[in-house]
Structures are given as C-alpha cells and as structure tokens.
Design an enzyme around this catalytic site. Structure first.
Site, PDB file in Angstrom:
ATOM      1  N   CYS A 104       0.831  -1.213   0.000  1.00 23.18           N
ATOM      2  CA  CYS A 104       0.000   0.000   0.000  1.00 23.18           C
ATOM      3  C   CYS A 104       0.866   1.264   0.000  1.00 23.18           C
ATOM      4  O   CYS A 104       0.326   2.374  -0.101  1.00 23.18           O
ATOM      5  CB  CYS A 104      -0.907   0.033   1.232  1.00 23.18           C
ATOM      6  N   HIS A 122      -6.156   2.153   5.354  1.00 25.05           N
ATOM      7  CA  HIS A 122      -6.725   1.292   4.302  1.00 25.05           C
ATOM      8  C   HIS A 122      -7.450   0.144   4.989  1.00 25.05           C
ATOM      9  O   HIS A 122      -6.835  -0.578   5.776  1.00 25.05           O
ATOM     10  CB  HIS A 122      -5.592   0.770   3.410  1.00 25.05           C
ATOM     11  N   HIS A 124     -10.221  -3.299   4.687  1.00 20.54           N
ATOM     12  CA  HIS A 124     -10.898  -4.306   3.865  1.00 20.54           C
ATOM     13  C   HIS A 124     -12.279  -4.577   4.472  1.00 20.54           C
ATOM     14  O   HIS A 124     -12.775  -5.690   4.395  1.00 20.54           O
ATOM     15  CB  HIS A 124     -10.082  -5.601   3.827  1.00 20.54           C
ATOM     16  N   GLU A 152     -27.081  12.055   9.962  1.00 20.51           N
ATOM     17  CA  GLU A 152     -26.302  12.875  10.901  1.00 20.51           C
ATOM     18  C   GLU A 152     -24.793  12.641  10.813  1.00 20.51           C
ATOM     19  O   GLU A 152     -23.992  13.580  10.906  1.00 20.51           O
ATOM     20  CB  GLU A 152     -26.815  12.608  12.327  1.00 20.51           C
ATOM     21  N   HIS A 209     -12.679  -4.658  -2.907  1.00 22.41           N
ATOM     22  CA  HIS A 209     -11.409  -4.653  -2.166  1.00 22.41           C
ATOM     23  C   HIS A 209     -11.527  -3.933  -0.826  1.00 22.41           C
ATOM     24  O   HIS A 209     -11.316  -4.541   0.226  1.00 22.41           O
ATOM     25  CB  HIS A 209     -10.347  -3.998  -3.075  1.00 22.41           C
TER      26      HIS A 209
END
Ligand SMILES: CSC[C@@H](O)[C@@H](O)C(=O)COP(=O)(O)O
Ligand SMILES: [Zn+2]
Length: 257
Positions: A104, A122, A124, A152, A209
């Site tokens: 990443c 990140h 999943h 809200e 993903h």
C-alpha cells in the site's frame, strides 16, 4: 524496484523507539490492533500509515497487522524520496530485517504528497466492499461514486482539502469508486486520478477490495474512517429495506421563541 535503501550500521532504530504512545511507531501497531477487532485489517489485508513532518511510518507487507511491533515499522523520508532519480525506487531511512514494505506504500504516499495528509488508513471492511458490489449492480455510470445525504454522521467529514469546517446534515457526501487491480501498487494512478477528479474527497473506495481514507492528522483520518464505515453499513442495511441513499428532504428552519 522499490528495494529498501538504509544505513546498515545502525538502521536508524532510534526512529521507531519512543516511550510516547502517540509516536507513530507505537501508534500504528496500536491502531491496527483496534482496527482488527472491527474487521478492517484481518488476514494481513489493510493497514495504516502516519506522516510526521518529513517522515513517513509504514508497516511491513503480509504481516498480521494486529500483532505488529514498533520494531517492525519502516521509515521513509519524503524529501529524500522526492530527490531520488528513480521515482519507483523507495528511499527508506529504516528497514526492519526480513520484511518487505507494505504494498500500500505508493497509495499512502499519494495521500501524503497530493493531500498533505498526516495519516492514511486502508481497510478491507465488509461494508466498504458490499457498497461497491451494490453500486456495481446499478450499471455503468452509476457505479463510479457512492452518495448519501440527510444522515447525521455525514457531519463527521471535513468539507475538503484546504477548506475549513465539516459537511452539514443536508450536504451530499460523495466517495469515488475505482476498479481493483491484480497488484495493490497498480491502484496508485487510479487513486491519484480520483483525487484530481474529486478534490474535496478524503476517501476512495476500491471495488471488491476496500477503502482508503486519509486526514490531516490521525484523529481526523480515524474519525472519518469510522464515520464512513458507519455510513457504509447503514447504506447496506438501507438497500436491504429498499430505502434510498439520497433523499430530497428540505432543510427546516426552526422557529425560536
Ligand atoms: C489479504 S492480502 C491483501 C493485500 O494484497 C493488500 O490488499 C493489502 O491491503 C495489504 O497489503 P500489505 O502489503 O500486506 O500491507
Ligand atoms: Zn488492500
């Protein structure tokens, strides 16, 4: 390609040694341990990266993210990276032994360099993946962005990069969706394209993903990631009940006595 460059004599271990729980090398493992309980970083997928001024702290690839230790953390200098002649070559100030850096990394770097973010997460998360699958069923054209309003929790989002204040209850939150690629790093050009097309976004969904979410600092990135996950879960449940994500409720002006 992307092989680490470090100083073998000392490996700059001091960069990951601190008694401060808020030091990035301590905070990344602590955050990932919490994220694992939410199903965000299970089975080695997902992760988080923190930038402190010029230094970027990153996890190794393919490790159980909830079990990481400060000693496992990579450190990269953005300035050294910018000066590197080969942009695909990563210049690490510190590399832990026997690991490779997270796949990443170029996506996290995009958030730091293009948005001046201080943290990028990140996940999943099932909810993020499900939202992209629901959008996929809506056909080309409607599958490229997630939109929701009149909830809200939307107020948990900033208005955009360089703008002050948060979105309002009636504002429509838009999150772009990019298609997944076989290799994580190949997502980078599409993530950067989405950032250019949606300059105010703090997140990009990746079909089938997960999601990338960034913020000015750890607090803001975490708050928006949590708010987004709440909204994705709500959206999946709304879809099951046949409820629309976007409604045209008019703002009401209360009369004060
Ligand atoms: C379950 S493997 C997931 C990876 O391919 C990738 O999507 C991911 O999010 C984590 O990559 P990593 O290199 O382990 O940090
Ligand atoms: Zn991933």
């Amino acid at each position: 390609m992307c092989s680490p460059t470090t100083t073998p004599e000392n490996n700059n271990d001091h960069l990951v040694q601190s008694s401060d729980p808020n030091h990035p090398a301590n905070l990344i493992p602590a955050l990932c341990a919490k994220f694992w309980t939410l199903g965000w970083v299970t089975g080695t997928g997902g992760g988080a990266s923190i930038r402190s001024d010029d230094l970027v702290y990153l996890a190794p690839s393919g490790v159980q993210k909830e079990l990481m230790k400060p000693d496992d953390i990579y450190v990269l200098s953005l300035a050294a990276q910018a000066q590197s002649l080969d942009k695909r070559q990563r210049v690490y100030l510190r590399s832990p032994a026997n690991y490779k850096p997270s796949q990443c990394t170029p996506l996290f770097l995009a958030a730091f360099t293009k948005r001046n973010a201080g943290c990028c997460i990140h996940t999943h998360s099932h909810w993020a993946v499900l939202v992209t699958l629901i959008l996929e069923t809506q056909g080309a054209g409607k599958d490229k962005e997630f939109m929701i309003n009149n909830i809200e929790q939307i107020k948990g989002f900033g208005k955009g990069f360089g703008k002050s204040g948060n979105l309002g209850y009636h504002d429509t939150l838009k999150i772009p969706v990019i298609e997944n690629t076989a290799h994580e790093e190949d997502l980078t050009e599409f993530l950067e394209e989405a950032m250019d097309k949606y300059p105010d976004t703090y997140a990009v969904l990746v079909r089938r993903h997960g999601v990338y979410v960034w913020g000015e600092n750890v607090h803001k990135a975490k708050t928006m990631c949590e708010s987004l996950d709440y909204l994705f879960q709500l959206a999946v449940e709304m879809k099951k009940l046949g409820l629309p994500w976007v409604t045209d409720i008019e703002p009401t002006v209360p009369t004060r006595k």
